[in-house]
Design a protein around this motif. Sequence first.
Motif, PDB file in Angstrom:
ATOM      1  N   GLU A 377       0.840  -1.207   0.000  1.00 18.07           N
ATOM      2  CA  GLU A 377       0.000   0.000   0.000  1.00 18.07           C
ATOM      3  C   GLU A 377       0.868   1.247   0.000  1.00 18.07           C
ATOM      4  OE1 GLU A 377      -3.346   0.218  -0.248  1.00 18.07           O
ATOM      5  OE2 GLU A 377      -3.373  -1.961  -0.458  1.00 18.07           O
ATOM      6  N   ILE A 378       1.938   1.229   0.788  1.00 12.92           N
ATOM      7  CA  ILE A 378       2.833   2.384   0.870  1.00 12.92           C
ATOM      8  C   ILE A 378       3.522   2.625  -0.469  1.00 12.92           C
ATOM      9  CG2 ILE A 378       5.034   3.144   1.882  1.00 12.92           C
ATOM     10  CD1 ILE A 378       3.999   1.866   4.538  1.00 12.92           C
ATOM     11  N   ARG A 379       3.957   1.546  -1.119  1.00 12.49           N
ATOM     12  CA  ARG A 379       4.620   1.709  -2.419  1.00 12.49           C
ATOM     13  C   ARG A 379       3.687   2.291  -3.459  1.00 12.49           C
ATOM     14  NH1 ARG A 379       7.143  -4.236  -1.724  1.00 12.49           N
ATOM     15  NH2 ARG A 379       8.832  -3.686  -0.284  1.00 12.49           N
ATOM     16  N   VAL A 380       2.430   1.848  -3.447  1.00 10.41           N
ATOM     17  CA  VAL A 380       1.458   2.409  -4.387  1.00 10.41           C
ATOM     18  C   VAL A 380       1.270   3.901  -4.104  1.00 10.41           C
ATOM     19  CG1 VAL A 380      -0.952   2.382  -5.123  1.00 10.41           C
ATOM     20  CG2 VAL A 380       0.263   0.220  -4.757  1.00 10.41           C
ATOM     21  N   TRP A 381       1.178   4.265  -2.829  1.00 13.76           N
ATOM     22  CA  TRP A 381       0.963   5.665  -2.469  1.00 13.76           C
ATOM     23  C   TRP A 381       2.162   6.530  -2.860  1.00 13.76           C
ATOM     24  CZ3 TRP A 381       2.966   9.522   0.708  1.00 13.76           C
ATOM     25  CH2 TRP A 381       2.119  10.605   0.981  1.00 13.76           C
ATOM     26  N   LEU A 382       3.357   6.016  -2.662  1.00 19.41           N
ATOM     27  CA  LEU A 382       4.568   6.793  -2.964  1.00 19.41           C
ATOM     28  C   LEU A 382       4.814   6.933  -4.460  1.00 19.41           C
ATOM     29  CD1 LEU A 382       7.072   5.370  -0.306  1.00 19.41           C
ATOM     30  CD2 LEU A 382       5.982   7.626  -0.307  1.00 19.41           C
ATOM     31  N   ASP A 383       4.303   6.002  -5.239  1.00 15.54           N
ATOM     32  CA  ASP A 383       4.585   6.009  -6.672  1.00 15.54           C
ATOM     33  C   ASP A 383       4.114   7.319  -7.306  1.00 15.54           C
ATOM     34  OD1 ASP A 383       5.402   4.939  -9.153  1.00 15.54           O
ATOM     35  OD2 ASP A 383       3.339   4.364  -9.611  1.00 15.54           O
ATOM     36  N   GLY A 384       5.061   8.030  -7.920  1.00 19.36           N
ATOM     37  CA  GLY A 384       4.744   9.275  -8.613  1.00 19.36           C
ATOM     38  C   GLY A 384       4.764  10.506  -7.738  1.00 19.36           C
ATOM     39  N   ARG A 385       4.939  10.337  -6.412  1.00 21.11           N
ATOM     40  CA  ARG A 385       4.997  11.502  -5.532  1.00 21.11           C
ATOM     41  C   ARG A 385       6.428  12.015  -5.397  1.00 21.11           C
ATOM     42  NH1 ARG A 385       0.174   9.399  -3.400  1.00 21.11           N
ATOM     43  NH2 ARG A 385      -1.203  11.036  -2.593  1.00 21.11           N
ATOM     44  N   GLU A 386       6.552  13.324  -5.184  1.00 24.55           N
ATOM     45  CA  GLU A 386       7.873  13.920  -4.952  1.00 24.55           C
ATOM     46  C   GLU A 386       8.334  13.473  -3.569  1.00 24.55           C
ATOM     47  OE1 GLU A 386      11.040  16.043  -3.782  1.00 24.55           O
ATOM     48  OE2 GLU A 386       9.148  16.696  -2.878  1.00 24.55           O
ATOM     49  N   PRO A 387       9.492  12.840  -3.447  1.00 28.62           N
ATOM     50  CA  PRO A 387       9.892  12.197  -2.183  1.00 28.62           C
ATOM     51  C   PRO A 387       9.911  13.116  -0.970  1.00 28.62           C
ATOM     52  CG  PRO A 387      11.301  11.455  -3.975  1.00 28.62           C
ATOM     53  CD  PRO A 387      10.446  12.551  -4.523  1.00 28.62           C
ATOM     54  N   LEU A 388      10.492  14.299  -1.079  1.00 26.77           N
ATOM     55  CA  LEU A 388      10.606  15.159   0.097  1.00 26.77           C
ATOM     56  C   LEU A 388       9.232  15.640   0.561  1.00 26.77           C
ATOM     57  CD1 LEU A 388      12.378  16.553   2.138  1.00 26.77           C
ATOM     58  CD2 LEU A 388      12.716  18.441   0.520  1.00 26.77           C
ATOM     59  N   ALA A 389       8.388  16.022  -0.375  1.00 21.99           N
ATOM     60  CA  ALA A 389       7.033  16.453  -0.007  1.00 21.99           C
ATOM     61  C   ALA A 389       6.254  15.294   0.606  1.00 21.99           C
ATOM     62  CB  ALA A 389       6.308  16.988  -1.243  1.00 21.99           C
ATOM     63  N   ALA A 390       6.443  14.104   0.069  1.00 21.74           N
ATOM     64  CA  ALA A 390       5.760  12.922   0.609  1.00 21.74           C
ATOM     65  C   ALA A 390       6.220  12.646   2.033  1.00 21.74           C
ATOM     66  CB  ALA A 390       6.023  11.716  -0.285  1.00 21.74           C
ATOM     67  N   ALA A 391       7.523  12.776   2.286  1.00 20.78           N
ATOM     68  CA  ALA A 391       8.059  12.535   3.629  1.00 20.78           C
ATOM     69  C   ALA A 391       7.465  13.518   4.632  1.00 20.78           C
ATOM     70  CB  ALA A 391       9.577  12.641   3.602  1.00 20.78           C
ATOM     71  N   ARG A 392       7.376  14.786   4.256  1.00 24.34           N
ATOM     72  CA  ARG A 392       6.808  15.789   5.168  1.00 24.34           C
ATOM     73  C   ARG A 392       5.334  15.483   5.449  1.00 24.34           C
ATOM     74  NH1 ARG A 392      10.110  20.236   1.980  1.00 24.34           N
ATOM     75  NH2 ARG A 392      11.825  20.593   3.469  1.00 24.34           N
ATOM     76  N   GLU A 393       4.608  15.084   4.422  1.00 22.97           N
ATOM     77  CA  GLU A 393       3.194  14.775   4.602  1.00 22.97           C
ATOM     78  C   GLU A 393       3.018  13.563   5.519  1.00 22.97           C
ATOM     79  OE1 GLU A 393      -0.794  13.670   1.962  1.00 22.97           O
ATOM     80  OE2 GLU A 393       1.023  14.344   0.939  1.00 22.97           O
ATOM     81  N   LEU A 394       3.860  12.569   5.345  1.00 18.79           N
ATOM     82  CA  LEU A 394       3.792  11.372   6.193  1.00 18.79           C
ATOM     83  C   LEU A 394       4.098  11.699   7.646  1.00 18.79           C
ATOM     84  CD1 LEU A 394       5.584   8.934   3.746  1.00 18.79           C
ATOM     85  CD2 LEU A 394       3.290   8.564   4.659  1.00 18.79           C
ATOM     86  N   LEU A 395       5.132  12.490   7.873  1.00 14.63           N
ATOM     87  CA  LEU A 395       5.504  12.845   9.248  1.00 14.63           C
ATOM     88  C   LEU A 395       4.397  13.643   9.913  1.00 14.63           C
ATOM     89  CD1 LEU A 395       9.234  13.669   8.551  1.00 14.63           C
ATOM     90  CD2 LEU A 395       8.432  11.942  10.183  1.00 14.63           C
ATOM     91  N   ASP A 396       3.790  14.543   9.187  1.00 17.46           N
ATOM     92  CA  ASP A 396       2.693  15.327   9.744  1.00 17.46           C
ATOM     93  C   ASP A 396       1.515  14.420  10.099  1.00 17.46           C
ATOM     94  OD1 ASP A 396       1.568  17.968  10.391  1.00 17.46           O
ATOM     95  OD2 ASP A 396       0.168  17.499   8.777  1.00 17.46           O
ATOM     96  N   ALA A 397       1.238  13.434   9.254  1.00 19.40           N
ATOM     97  CA  ALA A 397       0.130  12.508   9.505  1.00 19.40           C
ATOM     98  C   ALA A 397       0.419  11.572  10.678  1.00 19.40           C
ATOM     99  CB  ALA A 397      -0.148  11.689   8.252  1.00 19.40           C
ATOM    100  N   ALA A 398       1.700  11.413  11.035  1.00 23.26           N
ATOM    101  CA  ALA A 398       2.066  10.492  12.112  1.00 23.26           C
ATOM    102  C   ALA A 398       1.871  11.108  13.491  1.00 23.26           C
ATOM    103  CB  ALA A 398       3.524  10.063  11.949  1.00 23.26           C
ATOM    104  N   ARG A 399       1.651  12.407  13.562  1.00 24.37           N
ATOM    105  CA  ARG A 399       1.475  13.053  14.867  1.00 24.37           C
ATOM    106  C   ARG A 399       0.133  12.666  15.482  1.00 24.37           C
ATOM    107  NH1 ARG A 399       4.136  17.347  11.998  1.00 24.37           N
ATOM    108  NH2 ARG A 399       6.076  17.944  13.060  1.00 24.37           N
ATOM    109  N   GLY A 400       0.069  12.829  16.804  1.00 26.23           N
ATOM    110  CA  GLY A 400      -1.198  12.600  17.478  1.00 26.23           C
ATOM    111  C   GLY A 400      -1.053  11.694  18.683  1.00 26.23           C
ATOM    112  N   ARG A 401      -2.031  11.761  19.587  1.00 29.08           N
ATOM    113  CA  ARG A 401      -2.019  10.931  20.791  1.00 29.08           C
ATOM    114  C   ARG A 401      -3.300  10.110  20.901  1.00 29.08           C
ATOM    115  NH1 ARG A 401       1.633  12.984  25.711  1.00 29.08           N
ATOM    116  NH2 ARG A 401       3.371  13.787  24.470  1.00 29.08           N
ATOM    117  N   ASP A 402      -3.965   9.914  19.783  1.00 27.76           N
ATOM    118  CA  ASP A 402      -5.141   9.053  19.783  1.00 27.76           C
ATOM    119  C   ASP A 402      -4.704   7.598  19.912  1.00 27.76           C
ATOM    120  OD1 ASP A 402      -5.079   7.911  16.756  1.00 27.76           O
ATOM    121  OD2 ASP A 402      -4.418  10.000  16.802  1.00 27.76           O
TER     122      ASP A 402
END
Length: 541
Positions: A377-402
């Motif tokens: 699933e991760i490989r499909v999502w990353l395919d075609g995305r700009e790596p640095l922008a994708a990394a920032r988006e992933l890190l932002d999505a990883a935040r939280g205390r839920d």
Amino acid sequence: MAGRRRKNTDNPSATGPGALPAESLLPADFDLADLYGAHGSDDDEDQEDAAVLVPPVRLLPETELAAAALAVPLVQRAVRLARWSAPQRPVDELGDLLDADREEAARHLGLAPAEGEVAEEDVLEAMRAWSLASDLELVLLATGDDGHRVAAPSDELAPIEAGDPEAVLELWLTAADVVAELAVEIEPLDAEPDAGEDADEARAEELLAQYEEVQEEAAELLDEALQVLYEATAFAEPGQETMPLGVLAALLVVPDGEEPDEDMLGDITDVMVALDPMLADLAEIGLLDYQPIDPELFDEDEDGEGAELPDPSAPLDDEEAARFGLVRLTPLGQYGIRQWLLEEGYDAPLVGDLAQGDAEALLQGIAEAANVLPEQEIRVWLDGREPLAAARELLDAARGRDRIAPLRRMLCQLALTELGSPAEPAVREVLEDPELGGGARAWLVGQGHTDVVAPERQMVLWTMVDTFAAQLLDGEGDAELLRELIGGLPVTDNPASFFGELWRVDHPYTADVLEAVGELHLDRQVAKEARKAAFKARSKK
């Protein structure tokens, strides 16, 4: 097609003192052996209560699947005969071709020479194709001007001949249904073929019941075999999808974790022999590639005994293994089995289903899914995305205390590893983030960077709890894995001091992690201090 039910195995941390609260258990908590193993429990009641989990697969584009369907000889012949019947052909009351047209049909299909004698087997093959064309309603019956029965092409034929993917795949799936139903029509061993009119009513009913029971058992066996192939294909590396028939039979017979005994070997042989003709039938519709059991293996030796099929766990060279049957689910077969599962109401996902939204939807979807292959699933999502922008988006999505956040952070680490060095600038940007900093430092060290400043003690402890929480969520506290991780805890010779720090960590899973340590740590003193710390953490809330 019947789905198979699986029972979650006994797990200390799933039910004991170290268990997570019920509301925090996710479908993703099951380990892979439970999700995708080839066997369920022998306890029918438990099996009925267990979830049916089908692994995600990749399918070819519909245009390629449709082309493959039209290339299946049996389908191709049915379509050709349907067009050949135009404007109409005389048929008997059952819709079969008359004797005068049967040889012509064989010639039209290229099964027999244009002139000369036509072999009986060629006529039979042509009649099989005609029968399929009728079953698929590619030809329709009507009454001709002279009052006799005739058959003519239906309106459904044109889009199929034009290669319309939807029409072709619907046709093929119907054909596969027909062939699968015929494949399980097996005569009982003690049936009385000539019992018909001479049999009394009671015996006739007995024979009918026996026949229906045999068909039901054959259909169940075939369903089980096809789903095992479906699962195996989902996990197979490209080019490794072919399975020896003996291995397939063993997966259906031998309980997980057991070695086959003499009785099981006999059952495996019986299953192989039962599956052999059924799989051969399905190969004719393109659902499988199948190399059947070499019939010479059943030839009697000088003592009048047939050869025994081998122990499927015993090593065989490729040539010898092939004599005992080889089977591979085709891409068309994957499509067909998935459609059968969907029709019966089962969730049969495709790889990439969870990779259609943003990073938050990706990580949350994987975390909550019961049947998912995270890396794919991760490989499909990353395919075609700009790596640095994708990394920032992933890190932002990883935040939280839920309650699912630790698993999102673990999945983010997995995604960053897929990205590799292009993600480094984004990772360095979060080194001081209280939730992401510890994982960011660990990732940089794992990438070989030596300039990483050690985190403060509070970040170390928080990241330790977060990492253990992710493992609890991901594997329902798989005992072996957790014992290995717990054994690596930096507990000093004064565990009371270590756990005195740990229970104060402000993390939603602090108490759960301490309870798991208290249950699974092999050192009694360490386990005792962990349980005491867990109680304090619970009391703090």
